[in-house]
Design a protein around this motif. Structure first.
Motif, short mmCIF file in Angstrom:
data_model
loop_
_atom_site.label_atom_id
_atom_site.label_comp_id
_atom_site.label_asym_id
_atom_site.label_seq_id
_atom_site.Cartn_x
_atom_site.Cartn_y
_atom_site.Cartn_z
N MET A 1 0.84 -1.21 0.00
CA MET A 1 0.00 0.00 0.00
C MET A 1 0.87 1.25 0.00
N ILE A 2 1.78 1.35 0.99
CA ILE A 2 2.81 2.39 0.95
C ILE A 2 4.15 1.66 0.87
N ASN A 3 4.81 1.81 -0.29
CA ASN A 3 6.04 1.06 -0.52
C ASN A 3 7.25 1.66 0.18
N GLY A 4 7.28 2.97 0.30
CA GLY A 4 8.42 3.63 0.93
C GLY A 4 8.44 3.38 2.43
N GLU A 5 9.53 2.77 2.91
CA GLU A 5 9.59 2.39 4.32
C GLU A 5 9.53 3.59 5.25
N ALA A 6 10.25 4.66 4.92
CA ALA A 6 10.28 5.84 5.79
C ALA A 6 8.90 6.48 5.90
N ALA A 7 8.22 6.62 4.76
CA ALA A 7 6.88 7.22 4.77
C ALA A 7 5.90 6.32 5.50
N ARG A 8 5.99 5.02 5.26
CA ARG A 8 5.07 4.08 5.91
C ARG A 8 5.22 4.12 7.42
N ARG A 9 6.45 4.14 7.89
CA ARG A 9 6.69 4.15 9.33
C ARG A 9 6.26 5.47 9.96
N LYS A 10 6.42 6.56 9.23
CA LYS A 10 5.99 7.86 9.76
C LYS A 10 4.48 7.89 9.95
N VAL A 11 3.75 7.38 8.96
CA VAL A 11 2.29 7.32 9.06
C VAL A 11 1.87 6.39 10.19
N ALA A 12 2.48 5.20 10.22
CA ALA A 12 2.13 4.22 11.25
C ALA A 12 2.39 4.76 12.65
N THR A 13 3.51 5.43 12.82
CA THR A 13 3.86 5.98 14.13
C THR A 13 2.89 7.07 14.55
N ALA A 14 2.50 7.92 13.62
CA ALA A 14 1.57 9.01 13.94
C ALA A 14 0.21 8.46 14.37
N PHE A 15 -0.32 7.49 13.62
CA PHE A 15 -1.60 6.89 14.00
C PHE A 15 -1.48 6.20 15.36
N ALA A 16 -0.39 5.48 15.55
CA ALA A 16 -0.20 4.74 16.80
C ALA A 16 -0.11 5.67 18.00
N GLU A 17 0.60 6.78 17.86
CA GLU A 17 0.74 7.72 18.97
C GLU A 17 -0.61 8.27 19.39
N ALA A 18 -1.48 8.55 18.41
CA ALA A 18 -2.81 9.07 18.73
C ALA A 18 -3.64 8.03 19.47
N VAL A 19 -3.58 6.79 19.01
CA VAL A 19 -4.34 5.71 19.65
C VAL A 19 -3.80 5.42 21.05
N ASP A 20 -2.49 5.31 21.17
CA ASP A 20 -1.88 5.01 22.46
C ASP A 20 -2.18 6.11 23.48
N GLU A 21 -2.13 7.35 23.04
CA GLU A 21 -2.39 8.47 23.93
C GLU A 21 -3.79 8.43 24.50
N LEU A 22 -4.78 8.17 23.63
CA LEU A 22 -6.15 8.09 24.11
C LEU A 22 -6.33 6.95 25.09
N PHE A 161 -0.12 -0.81 12.53
CA PHE A 161 -0.44 0.05 11.38
C PHE A 161 0.58 -0.14 10.26
N ASP A 162 1.84 -0.35 10.61
CA ASP A 162 2.86 -0.58 9.61
C ASP A 162 2.56 -1.87 8.84
N ALA A 163 2.12 -2.91 9.54
CA ALA A 163 1.82 -4.18 8.88
C ALA A 163 0.65 -4.05 7.91
N VAL A 164 -0.37 -3.27 8.29
CA VAL A 164 -1.50 -3.05 7.39
C VAL A 164 -1.05 -2.27 6.16
N LEU A 165 -0.28 -1.20 6.38
CA LEU A 165 0.19 -0.38 5.26
C LEU A 165 1.19 -1.11 4.37
N LYS A 166 1.81 -2.13 4.92
CA LYS A 166 2.77 -2.95 4.17
C LYS A 166 2.09 -4.13 3.49
#
Length: 206
Positions: A1-22, A161-166
């Protein structure tokens, strides 16, 4: 879905931080899992809808139902959350994966009961069923297929999230019909899956 590792991890980390925080915020009280789960969609909408993240414009919609139709899988399935994640590349090609989630608080976890519920979800999709375990530090994720094991391998929310995007987690068959933003399609999918809450995230490459 997102082939670029750096972009994929940035997206995954951002979503995860929001979920973890809540989850951390809500776990400080005596709230039940449904209260936490029902707030996740709004948190992601508030934080990311319309934003640019790692070269992708993010759109988020969420839906909640209080009852399900006669054809729903609520009784045999019992998923708490349905997540659809779509990625549109620069050529306009969209890939969407669907995930069913059973959510439990760590301090009230019945491993045998969770394993049983996960087996029910696996009758619908083995590739796209997971458990989210709410802890005081955030979300631990266990693939439904791993709940049959003596010890459960755990993913962080970011790894999930990284696994889904990958494209190593999620089901291409269990997705809403129609283009992103079709709330009728999302609600229909939610009712079909028998879940109470749904989140649909879309990433459009810019």
């Amino acid at each position: 879905m997102i082939n670029g590792e750096a972009a994929r991890r940035k997206v995954a980390t951002a979503f995860a931080e929001a979920v973890d925080e809540l989850v951390r915020d809500r776990m400080d009280g005596l709230v039940e899992e449904p209260d936490i789960t029902s707030r996740l969609g709004q948190r992601l909408e508030d934080r990311f809808d319309g934003q640019i993240l790692a070269g992708h414009r993010v759109r988020v919609i969420s839906e909640t139902v209080t009852s399900h139709g006669r054809g729903s899988l609520e009784k045999p399935l019992g998923a708490d959350l349905y997540v659809a994640l779509s990625v549109e590349d620069a050529c306009g090609l969209t890939t969407t994966k669907g995930v069913l989630i059973q959510a439990k608080r760590r301090d009230r976890l019945d491993p045998a009961g969770l394993s049983k519920q996960c087996r029910r979800m696996m009758h619908v999709t083995r590739k796209g069923s997971v458990a989210w375990i709410y802890t005081r530090t955030g979300v631990d994720v266990v693939r439904a297929t791993d709940t049959t094991k003596k010890e459960w391998p755990v993913l962080s929310a970011s790894q999930f999230f990284d696994a889904v995007l990958k494209c190593t987690l999620g089901d291409l068959r269990r997705v809403p019909n129609g283009s992103f933003g079709n709330r009728r399609a999302l609600k229909a999918m939610l009712e079909k899956m028998g879940a109470d809450n749904a989140i649909w995230l879309e990433l459009q490459e810019q």
